[in-house]
Every structure is written in structure tokens, then in C-alpha cells.
Design an enzyme around this catalytic site. Structure first.
Site, PDB file in Angstrom:
ATOM      1  N   LEU A  85       0.863  -1.196   0.000  1.00 24.26           N
ATOM      2  CA  LEU A  85       0.000   0.000   0.000  1.00 24.26           C
ATOM      3  C   LEU A  85       0.888   1.230   0.000  1.00 24.26           C
ATOM      4  O   LEU A  85       1.948   1.241   0.641  1.00 24.26           O
ATOM      5  CB  LEU A  85      -0.864   0.037   1.265  1.00 24.26           C
ATOM      6  N   LYS A 118      -5.492  -0.616  10.017  1.00 25.81           N
ATOM      7  CA  LYS A 118      -4.349  -1.280   9.389  1.00 25.81           C
ATOM      8  C   LYS A 118      -3.746  -2.211  10.438  1.00 25.81           C
ATOM      9  O   LYS A 118      -2.978  -1.798  11.301  1.00 25.81           O
ATOM     10  CB  LYS A 118      -3.320  -0.269   8.892  1.00 25.81           C
ATOM     11  N   GLU A 176      -5.517 -10.351   7.039  1.00 25.12           N
ATOM     12  CA  GLU A 176      -4.320 -10.257   7.880  1.00 25.12           C
ATOM     13  C   GLU A 176      -4.360 -11.316   8.980  1.00 25.12           C
ATOM     14  O   GLU A 176      -5.388 -11.488   9.636  1.00 25.12           O
ATOM     15  CB  GLU A 176      -4.310  -8.854   8.515  1.00 25.12           C
TER      16      GLU A 176
HETATM   17  P1  NAD Z   1       2.415  -1.818   4.412  1.00 27.31           P
HETATM   18  O1  NAD Z   1       2.510  -2.459   5.756  1.00 27.31           O
HETATM   19  O2  NAD Z   1       2.696  -0.378   4.368  1.00 27.31           O
HETATM   20  O3  NAD Z   1       0.950  -2.119   3.762  1.00 27.31           O
HETATM   21  C1  NAD Z   1       0.536  -3.295   3.113  1.00 27.31           C
HETATM   22  C2  NAD Z   1       0.090  -4.353   4.067  1.00 27.31           C
HETATM   23  O4  NAD Z   1      -0.872  -3.850   4.985  1.00 27.31           O
HETATM   24  C3  NAD Z   1      -0.671  -5.488   3.408  1.00 27.31           C
HETATM   25  O5  NAD Z   1       0.184  -6.397   2.785  1.00 27.31           O
HETATM   26  C4  NAD Z   1      -1.391  -6.081   4.575  1.00 27.31           C
HETATM   27  O6  NAD Z   1      -0.588  -7.058   5.191  1.00 27.31           O
HETATM   28  C5  NAD Z   1      -1.520  -4.937   5.542  1.00 27.31           C
HETATM   29  N1  NAD Z   1      -2.898  -4.568   5.898  1.00 27.31           N
HETATM   30  C6  NAD Z   1      -3.358  -4.461   7.177  1.00 27.31           C
HETATM   31  N2  NAD Z   1      -4.635  -4.126   7.211  1.00 27.31           N
HETATM   32  C7  NAD Z   1      -5.044  -4.021   5.914  1.00 27.31           C
HETATM   33  C8  NAD Z   1      -6.283  -3.704   5.310  1.00 27.31           C
HETATM   34  N3  NAD Z   1      -7.374  -3.409   6.035  1.00 27.31           N
HETATM   35  N4  NAD Z   1      -6.342  -3.696   3.962  1.00 27.31           N
HETATM   36  C9  NAD Z   1      -5.246  -3.970   3.223  1.00 27.31           C
HETATM   37  N5  NAD Z   1      -4.037  -4.288   3.741  1.00 27.31           N
HETATM   38  C10 NAD Z   1      -3.940  -4.302   5.078  1.00 27.31           C
HETATM   39  O7  NAD Z   1       3.328  -2.462   3.420  1.00 27.31           O
HETATM   40  P2  NAD Z   1       4.275  -3.670   3.533  1.00 27.31           P
HETATM   41  O8  NAD Z   1       4.826  -3.788   2.174  1.00 27.31           O
HETATM   42  O9  NAD Z   1       3.605  -4.855   4.148  1.00 27.31           O
HETATM   43  O10 NAD Z   1       5.352  -3.233   4.587  1.00 27.31           O
HETATM   44  C11 NAD Z   1       6.007  -2.050   4.559  1.00 27.31           C
HETATM   45  C12 NAD Z   1       6.064  -1.572   5.968  1.00 27.31           C
HETATM   46  O11 NAD Z   1       6.609  -2.593   6.808  1.00 27.31           O
HETATM   47  C13 NAD Z   1       6.978  -0.396   6.069  1.00 27.31           C
HETATM   48  O12 NAD Z   1       6.276   0.810   5.895  1.00 27.31           O
HETATM   49  C14 NAD Z   1       7.566  -0.560   7.461  1.00 27.31           C
HETATM   50  O13 NAD Z   1       6.706   0.098   8.369  1.00 27.31           O
HETATM   51  C15 NAD Z   1       7.520  -2.048   7.696  1.00 27.31           C
HETATM   52  N6  NAD Z   1       8.858  -2.630   7.486  1.00 27.31           N
HETATM   53  C16 NAD Z   1       9.742  -2.479   8.486  1.00 27.31           C
HETATM   54  C17 NAD Z   1      11.021  -2.976   8.351  1.00 27.31           C
HETATM   55  C18 NAD Z   1      11.984  -2.831   9.502  1.00 27.31           C
HETATM   56  O14 NAD Z   1      13.132  -3.228   9.360  1.00 27.31           O
HETATM   57  N7  NAD Z   1      11.563  -2.300  10.621  1.00 27.31           N
HETATM   58  C19 NAD Z   1      11.424  -3.624   7.171  1.00 27.31           C
HETATM   59  C20 NAD Z   1      10.482  -3.761   6.148  1.00 27.31           C
HETATM   60  C21 NAD Z   1       9.205  -3.247   6.302  1.00 27.31           C
END
Ligand code: NAD
Length: 336
Positions: A85, A118, A176
Site C-alpha cells: 500500500l 491497518k 491479515e
Molecule cells: P504496508 O505495511 O505499508 O501495507 C501493506 C500491508 O498492509 C498489506 O500487505 C497487509 O498485510 C496490511 N494490511 C493491514 N490491514 C489491511 C487492510 N485493512 N487492507 C489492506 N491491507 C492491510 O506495506 P508492507 O509492504 O507490508 O510493509 C512495509 C512496511 O513494513 C513499512 O512501511 C515498514 O513500516 C515495515 N517494514 C519495516 C522494516 C523494519 O526493518 N523495521 C522492514 C520492512 C518493512
């Protein structure tokens, strides 16, 4: 060194750092930096790539979803990719999101949004054939995920048979898998009492519990599932077609669990009210959320808006400010 050279070096460093953080987070389930720090580095990378589109490569972390699926699991190729997202970190960015939608649609219409918490867990795809649970997979890199059928079967609120009748012949439910705060605390206490690894936060605990080769371990972990969309659907029913909120209602009628916080808001202004309401409620929720997700409710508009490389254009995650994140990681490190 010219200004451009040092910017290019910064870009390379950011890409290497983010790749490493992705590996720790998605593959090892062991992040070493708070999400807010990751988000800040990702923003900086996107900023440089916007300034220098000629430096943008398809393998950049800004273009990729998730991590590499673990080889220990059978791989599942998603028929429709499971994307990430786009993020908004403040009110201006949310308003800019709605403006982009209207510019792209070339009309100034009122847009309704499905508003959802989320959930801070991990995305899972569950395939039902004629109402029967047949397969479950992780998001993986968005294109290929891990087959975790045996593990998802053990999650108590995932129905193995849908309720009612008239199901699509094939339907992929997306949602999720997460761990409640109470479940997380109990698990970490048990882990500590047994001199086992303590998890950094409920998200890592959920990810670690789900990606187990022995499903008996998963069965003993307090995991939950909430559905939030559908992927591939064959033999589609009318109720799944018009609006996203209607889809969710239909999923719930078939017995799939939904977050009780889901609702529909009118325009970006309505979204902001929802965001503020949920921000106030956040501390009393029984599970962690890291923001809210807004999705254009009208499915025909979603189709008109389409996707970019990594995310749909018609949805955005409005993240909560992350004051406590660093302490959360550190607390656990000190406890261990
Ligand atoms: P994201 O978490 O920004 O958003 C996508 C995810 O949101 C979906 O895949 C789903 O799992 C989740 N989600 C939860 N509720 C939802 C809903 N109602 N509808 C749709 N999706 C929903 O993206 P991402 O690609 O999963 O992860 C990126 C984020 O993860 C980063 O912004 C960061 O915060 C975290 N991250 C942290 C590290 C770290 O080292 N700390 C590393 C990688 C990613």
C-alpha cells in the site's frame, strides 16, 4: 566529488540498507530498526528517485513488495499479485492522495472510501473452492508466496467451510493474520519461562508462528485472522461486484471474520474523522494497528484507477505517528 556523485552514493547506500532491513523483517522475522526509521529511509530513497528518474531500477526496494519466500516451503504463484500500500504520514498527504485520484479520473466527484484499521500482522491469501478451504499462502514477494495451508488451517477463526450457499466456484480471500496483545504477552511469558526466543512485537510473533514447518507449533500460538478483500474470483456473485464494503459484508455473511472497526466514509474529510476516531480508540483495542487503510469503495472506480508497480492507486495507508516504536523494540531487547 560532485553533488550528483554524492547523491548517487547516498542512493546506493539507501538501497543496500533497505534490502538488508527487508531481509531481516520479511525473511528472518527479526527487524533491527523501528518501522519509522525504515519508512524515513524509504521516503528518502523515493525522493532521490523522483529527482533522478534515470536512476530508478526495477530491483530498487521502492519497487518491490515484501521479501523472498523461504525455500523450505512449497511456493505458490499468486494469480493476482498481492501488492503493498502507498503511505500517507499526515493530513496533507491524504488530501494530496484524493487530489491525485480526482486528477486521474478527470472529474471532481465525491468519493466514498472503505475505512479499515491497518492491522499489524501479515497478509495471507486463502483459497476457497465451492465454499471449502483448500489452500493458504503468504504474500511473499507479491508474485510468489509460501504455501502455509497446514498452518492457516489451525487458526481458530478461519472457517474451513463457509456458511450458507451459492459460493463462487473459486474465491481467494485476502486478509491479515495477527496476534492479539494478550496472546502476545502470554506467548512471550511462556517463551521466557522456557528459555526460548522472545518476540520483538506481535507482528514478528505472528509472522514467526505462521511460517513454521511444524503446524503443531502454529496451532499452539494465539493467531487470529481478519479478512479485508478478495483476490481471484471465479463464478463471481453479484454481491462481490459493486462496492468494496458490499464485498466485505458478503464475506462476513459467509462466516469470514472482519474487523468490527470497518466502516464507510465520504471524501477525504470523512476519512480524517475516521482516522481521528480510531487514533483515540487505538490504545483500547485488543490488537496493534499502525494506521488506517482507505480504499475507494466503488469497484468500477478502482478498476479505472488501476495500479502502479507496487500498490493500487485507489488505496492508501494513513499511518499513525510512531512515537513509541523505538522504546517498543528496545524494551524487548533489554528484557531478553
Ligand atoms: P504496508 O505495511 O505499508 O501495507 C501493506 C500491508 O498492509 C498489506 O500487505 C497487509 O498485510 C496490511 N494490511 C493491514 N490491514 C489491511 C487492510 N485493512 N487492507 C489492506 N491491507 C492491510 O506495506 P508492507 O509492504 O507490508 O510493509 C512495509 C512496511 O513494513 C513499512 O512501511 C515498514 O513500516 C515495515 N517494514 C519495516 C522494516 C523494519 O526493518 N523495521 C522492514 C520492512 C518493512
Amino acid at each position: 566529488m560532485s553533488g550528483n556523485d554524492s547523491l548517487f552514493n547516498e542512493l546506493q547506500t539507501l538501497k543496500a540498507q533497505l534490502n538488508e532491513y527487508n531481509y531481516q523483517y520479511y525473511v528472518l522475522d527479526m527487524p533491527t530498526v523501528p518501522d519509522a526509521e525504515y519508512d524515513r529511509l524509504m521516503r528518502r530513497l523515493q525522493e532521490i528517485e523522483t529527482q533522478h528518474p534515470e536512476w530508478l531500477s526495477p530491483d530498487s526496494p521502492s519497487q518491490k513488495v515484501g521479501g523472498v519466500p523461504l525455500e523450505a516451503f512449497t511456493q505458490v504463484t499468486h494469480e493476482l499479485p498481492m501488492l503493498s500500500l502507498d503511505n500517507a504520514f499526515n493530513e496533507e498527504e491524504l488530501l494530496a492522495f484524493e487530489k491525485r485520484l480526482k486528477d486521474r479520473l478527470k472529474r471532481d466527484i465525491n468519493i466514498n472510501y472503505s475505512c479499515e484499521p491497518k492491522l499489524d500482522g501479515l497478509a495471507v491469501s486463502i483459497l476457497y473452492e465451492d465454499g471449502k478451504f483448500v489452500r493458504a499462502a503468504t504474500r511473499g514477494d507479491g508474485r510468489v508466496g509460501e504455501d502455509i495451508t497446514a498452518n492457516v488451517r489451525t487458526i481458530k477463526n478461519v472457517p474451513l467451510s463457509l456458511r450458507g450457499e451459492d459460493f463462487p466456484t473459486r474465491m481467494e480471500v485476502r486478509g491479515e493474520v495477527f496476534m492479539s496483545l494478550a496472546g502476545f504477552a502470554a506467548l512471550n511469558k511462556a517463551q521466557k519461562d522456557n528459555d526460548k526466543k522472545v518476540f520483538a512485537n506481535p507482528r514478528n510473533a505472528a509472522a514467526g508462528s505462521l511460517r513454521q514447518l511444524d503446524s503443531r507449533i502454529t496451532a499452539a500460538r494465539p493467531l487470529m485472522f481478519y479478512a479485508y478483500s478478495v483476490g481471484i474470483v471465479e463464478g463471481e456473485r453479484q454481491a462481490l461486484k459493486g462496492e468494496h464494503a458490499g464485498r466485505l459484508k458478503q464475506l462476513s455473511q459467509w462466516g469470514l471474520p472482519l474487523s468490527p472497526e470497518v466502516s464507510v466514509a465520504s471524501g477525504a474529510k470523512g476519512c480524517l474523522e475516521y482516522y481521528q476516531g480510531l487514533a483515540q480508540k487505538r490504545a483500547s483495542l485488543p490488537y496493534e494497528i499502525d494506521g488506517v487503510v482507505f480504499k475507494v469503495n466503488d469497484i468500477a472506480l478502482q478498476q479505472e484507477l488501476g495500479f502502479v508497480a507496487k500498490a493500487p492507486r485507489w488505496a492508501i495507508a494513513h499511518k499513525f505517528p510512531a512515537q513509541e516504536e523505538m522504546t517498543k523494540l528496545l524494551d524487548v531487547e533489554f528484557q531478553v
